[in-house]
Each structure stands twice: as structure tokens, then as C-alpha cells.
Write an enzyme that holds these catalytic residues in place. Sequence first.
Site, short mmCIF file in Angstrom:
data_model
loop_
_atom_site.label_atom_id
_atom_site.label_comp_id
_atom_site.label_asym_id
_atom_site.label_seq_id
_atom_site.Cartn_x
_atom_site.Cartn_y
_atom_site.Cartn_z
N HIS A 138 0.83 -1.19 0.00
CA HIS A 138 0.00 0.00 0.00
C HIS A 138 0.88 1.26 0.00
O HIS A 138 1.75 1.42 0.84
CB HIS A 138 -0.89 -0.03 1.24
CG HIS A 138 -1.89 1.05 1.24
ND1 HIS A 138 -3.19 0.84 0.88
CD2 HIS A 138 -1.76 2.36 1.52
CE1 HIS A 138 -3.83 1.98 0.96
NE2 HIS A 138 -2.99 2.91 1.34
N ALA A 139 0.63 2.15 -0.96
CA ALA A 139 1.50 3.31 -1.13
C ALA A 139 1.48 4.24 0.08
O ALA A 139 0.44 4.50 0.66
CB ALA A 139 1.08 4.09 -2.37
N HIS A 187 0.62 11.96 -6.22
CA HIS A 187 -0.02 12.18 -4.93
C HIS A 187 0.97 11.99 -3.77
O HIS A 187 1.08 12.84 -2.88
CB HIS A 187 -1.21 11.22 -4.78
CG HIS A 187 -1.84 11.22 -3.42
ND1 HIS A 187 -2.97 11.95 -3.13
CD2 HIS A 187 -1.48 10.60 -2.28
CE1 HIS A 187 -3.27 11.78 -1.86
NE2 HIS A 187 -2.39 10.95 -1.31
N GLU A 188 1.68 10.88 -3.78
CA GLU A 188 2.61 10.59 -2.67
C GLU A 188 3.71 11.65 -2.59
O GLU A 188 4.10 12.08 -1.50
CB GLU A 188 3.22 9.20 -2.82
CG GLU A 188 2.22 8.04 -2.72
CD GLU A 188 1.43 8.04 -1.43
OE1 GLU A 188 1.93 8.53 -0.40
OE2 GLU A 188 0.27 7.58 -1.46
N HIS A 233 2.92 14.66 -0.60
CA HIS A 233 3.22 14.53 0.83
C HIS A 233 4.69 14.84 1.11
O HIS A 233 5.04 15.58 2.03
CB HIS A 233 2.93 13.11 1.32
CG HIS A 233 1.49 12.75 1.35
ND1 HIS A 233 0.52 13.54 1.93
CD2 HIS A 233 0.83 11.65 0.89
CE1 HIS A 233 -0.66 12.94 1.81
NE2 HIS A 233 -0.49 11.80 1.18
N GLU A 274 -3.61 15.27 2.81
CA GLU A 274 -4.20 14.48 1.72
C GLU A 274 -4.62 15.39 0.58
O GLU A 274 -4.52 15.03 -0.59
CB GLU A 274 -5.41 13.70 2.22
CG GLU A 274 -5.07 12.52 3.09
CD GLU A 274 -4.03 11.61 2.46
OE1 GLU A 274 -4.17 11.27 1.28
OE2 GLU A 274 -3.07 11.26 3.16
N HIS A 294 -13.27 2.88 10.59
CA HIS A 294 -12.92 4.06 11.39
C HIS A 294 -13.77 4.20 12.65
O HIS A 294 -13.36 4.86 13.59
CB HIS A 294 -13.01 5.31 10.53
CG HIS A 294 -12.04 5.29 9.38
ND1 HIS A 294 -12.19 4.44 8.31
CD2 HIS A 294 -10.90 5.98 9.17
CE1 HIS A 294 -11.18 4.62 7.47
NE2 HIS A 294 -10.38 5.55 7.96
N TYR A 341 -11.28 13.47 5.94
CA TYR A 341 -11.41 13.03 4.54
C TYR A 341 -12.41 13.91 3.79
O TYR A 341 -12.25 14.18 2.61
CB TYR A 341 -11.83 11.57 4.47
CG TYR A 341 -10.89 10.66 5.22
CD1 TYR A 341 -9.58 10.48 4.78
CD2 TYR A 341 -11.29 10.01 6.39
CE1 TYR A 341 -8.70 9.66 5.48
CE2 TYR A 341 -10.41 9.20 7.09
CZ TYR A 341 -9.12 9.03 6.63
OH TYR A 341 -8.25 8.22 7.33
ZN LIG Z 1 -2.02 10.40 0.75
#
Ligand SMILES: [Zn+2]
Length: 613
Positions: free
Chosen positions: A354-355, A384-385, A388, A412, A512, A522
Site C-alpha cells: 500500500h503506497a 499524490h505521494e 506529501h 491528503e 474508522h 477526509y
Molecule cells: Zn495520501
Amino acid sequence: MKPTFRHFRFFALPVAALSLSAIASAAVPEKKAPPIRAQAPTVAEAKAFVDAAEAKLMELAVEASRAGWVQSTYITDDTEVLAAKANERAINAGVEYAKQAVRFDKLKLPDEVARKLLLLKNGLTLAAPSNPKESEEVTRIAAAMEGEYGKGKYCPQKDKCLDLQDISKIMAESRDAAQLLDVWRGWHTISVPMRPKYQRFVELANKGARELGFADTGAMWRSKYDMPPDAFAKEVDRLWEQLKPLYVSLHAYVRWKLREKYGDVVPARGPIPAHLLGNMWAQEWTTVFDLVKPADADPGYDLTKILGAKKTDAKAMVRYGEAFFSSLGFDPLPPTFWERSLFVKPRDREVVCHASAWDIDNENDLRIKMCIEPTAEDFTTVHHELGHNFYQRAYNTKPGLFRDSANDGFHEAVGDTIALSITPEYLVKIGLLDKAPDPSNDIGLLLRRALDKLAFLPFGLLVDQWRWKVFSGEVTPANYNQAWWDLRTKYQGVASSVGRTEKDFDPAAKYHVAANVPYTRYFLAAILQFQFHRALSEAAGCTGPLHRCSIYGNREAGKKLDAMLQMGLSRPWQDALEAISGKREMDATAIRDYFAPLQKWLDEQNKGKPVRW
Ligand SMILES: [Zn+2]
């Protein structure tokens, strides 16, 4: 890290192993409360306390990150134990400092010290009561519920059991309404035994929150947002009102298409049955795209095929991502990023594929961990990563406690903002595409994106609406389940096709809730990414349709983005938002702008058909 379920958006700690403010956010409290000093504390004591806490938490966070990295890239029984121990040490320290911070509450302090004390206190998601027995009990319940969720299985036959991954595959791929209902109902049995535990959990968690001076646990969660907890709740409502017309159009169109497929199981006017939207919680509808797509849904190119034809390897995929940021004016990634990251799935050992994006030393030891394949999806995920990673590096000169995003929605949102700039025009500029197709053919693309991002919003909102009401006592155990379905109907326009009673406990069939991870982040991330995208596109002078704007190569947009990233968590998020967008309020109209061509198309499709539920 608390893995939830495959999608990269729904991890509890999705960014790095542990940021300083995040380590204060989980359970496992100290057995004994700290001694309360008799004399009134001084400003100097407060400052010394904050400095010591910051230094210690930084040290523990780095240690936990290192252990977490090894665990994720070399899974063995031993690395799991070592990582858990390191996490526990960091979390325990965070909880301890949060409790001690209360004793400086009444002091008039310099801004920076006051903000750090606030961050120490409101970083918790669970405040255990100081009574050692109760503290032990709430910790045990929390771990038990998360464990039960993780082990949850539905066994349609005696020797045939399905875990969530199996069931999710069926939810996504099956088009047999009876089978879908069967697995949906099966999964919702796993949470039934959690009901009495959850009730007790709420009592104890609230007790702990009150000891820290919060009205209840929900108020404690909402206190993170640099405004009074009640004002924040109103803010979330306001954002939803902005979105509702667009969501209602999407809902009406999808309901009609599902009715064409499934017949009277889907009512012409009422809520959509919750089991028919391709996802256990009806929170993303992309897997039913084939049932709802327009006739000319083909965007005119296939990035996966292009990447394959060019024999793009994993490193080359990441180089594309880095080049995006270089084009905005950011420095290249450090050499250690290329030496230490994990880009491909190793052949000889187990890893967490999982990334995720990491900043091991909270300074410059940036890495990503991802099993990259040359696909369009992974191309997006790489961008996306790296969002971060560039955020992490931008705030690395701030004091330790400020090395995090402006609020928990921002990290995010930044990654996703960058991903929104992966347009055909961008692909042309970097030589992956010869010619951008005409935007008139974009409805398929926009609809697919709406099934992901827009369909998610009401669910992203309602999970904590339910919990806030539970923690405040407005919803009691006698109507836990009813209140859940009231909210799901009100916001999502979905309903259960089989009777639900107060014997069921459907909220905890979502990770969650079972694992006590706040969810509003989110929702915020989904709103903010479009607001960032619109602001940066304006800075870049893009005048075309918003979904065709890419900030690639634009230094002005890069400067605005960087101004926000550098602030980290040092200022209230309103300041960070102002730095990037010139506005201090979150604004969901950017989503409407982005999807404007789709809204027009949906309204045409919906003509003469029932809308709303
Ligand atoms: Zn992310």
C-alpha cells in the site's frame, strides 16, 4: 500505522509513519496520572515543559518511523513487535504530555508556547480517564474492537468464509442483486458483538475527555480546527449545503441507471439500496461506472497503454512526479530518496505494498514505499505521494510540533491537488501524448471522477455527524442504529433493503468507527483539493475548463503552493488557506466549478425523471 482498506485515502496515518502531532493521537495511556503540583505554574515552567516535550516526542517519532519503515518493507514477527513497541513508547509519551499540558491552562503565554500546548492537548483521539482501572479498560476495549473488525469474516457456508477483501471484490464486480445483498448483510453481522463494547467505550472516552477540559470526545476532536467546536460543526454543514445540488443530480442519474439494470429493487423516487453502489459503505461508486457510463465515455487515449509501450520502469514513473514539482520551482529530491525508497515489490520477502510517503527523520530523509506498476493509476498515485514528501520537506525548518499539515485535511488534499493537474495537456507537455483530445468528450472522465470524489462527500461527512451526536449524548444506545440510518438516508440518499433493528450495530461495520479514527479529515480533504486546484489554476492563468487546468510548469502557482506548505502547522489553518487561495474560509463552490460541465449534462439526462429522495 493502522491499515484500513486498500484505498490510499482511508489510512489512519496515511502520510508518514508518525508525525509529532500524530503520535499523541492514539490510545494506550499511562497507568497512572501525573502528580498535580500544588503551586501555580509559571511561564518559564510552561516554556521548559513544551521544549522538553517537543524534543522527546521528536526523538520517539524518529525511532518509531525507523522501526515502522523496517516493518513495512520487511514483514516478520520480529519487525512487527519492534515497530509496535516503538509506537507504544511514542504514543504513551504523547498521552502523558497531553495530560500534563492541562496544568498551564490558565497562564497567559507567548503565542508559540500557547499553540504548542494546545497541539499537545488536542492531538488525542482517545483520552483515557486517569483512574487506572478505567484507563486499562478503555484501552482494552479499543484494541478489542479494532481486532474484531480486522478479523471480521462472513461465512456463507460452513467451510467457506469471506474476509472484507473478498467481499469488497464481490461488491465491486458482481451484478447479481441477491448475491450483493447477501454479502452486504453478511459483513454487517461482524459489528453486532461490538455494540455493548462501544457503549462502554463512549462512557469512558468521554470521562477522559472531560478530565482534559472538553465537553465530550466529539468536542475534543472538533477542537483541532482553530475555531470553537460548535462553529466547526456549523462550518461543515455550510459546506454540505454548497454541494448538495450537485450531489442530488448525480444521485438521481445513478439511481435511474441502476433501476434500468436491476429493476424494481431500485425505487424510482426513494433512496438507493445501499448494497448496489459497488462499495460496502456506498462511499465510492467508481466500480459501477460501467453501468452508468455515457455512450461516448472513451477519453481518447489510454495512459496505461502509453506507459507500457514506452517501457516505463518504476524509477522513471517517480522521475515524472519529481519533474512535476521541479517545474513549479521546488528543489529536486535528495539523493537518499532514490537510495532508500521502495519502488518495486521485492521478490524475496513480504512488504506492505500500500503506497505511503515517509519523512523518517522529520527533516530530509524522505521516501516513498510503493509497489509501482506502469499504469495510469500508479502514475497518479506517484504524484499524490510526492505531494506529501514535498509538504514534509517544506515545513522541516519549523519547530518539531509544527511539522505537520495545517489541519488533518490538508496533507491528503495537497497530494490530490497535484493529481488533479494530471490532464491531457500535461501529458502532451511531458511527451507522453501527441495531442490532447477535445474537451467536449470529457463527460465520461468527469463522471468517473464524480463517482469517486463527489459520491464520497456525504459519507465523509456523516460518519462523524453520527459520532459527535453519540459522544454528546444526543444519540443514545437505544437508537444507535436508527440514528445511523437516518443520517445515511438524509445525506447519502441510501437505505438498507433489509430491516435493521437496534440489535444491529451497522456503524462499526466501518473500520474508522470500530478503530476510533476521526473521519471528518477526509471530507475536508475532498473539499480543499478542489479549492487549492482552482486557486492555483487561477494563479497559473488557466482560463479553460477547470478540469483541464494543470499547474505544471507554472512558477507563480508553485510559489503560492510553497507559501502554504512552508507554514506547516505553525499557524491556524485559515492562515495557510489564505496563503494559497487568498481566502480564509473553506469553499465548496470550487467542486461545483470543476464539475460544471457534468452538472449541465446530468441535468439534461435527468429531465422528466424524479430527482431527490
Ligand atoms: Zn495520501
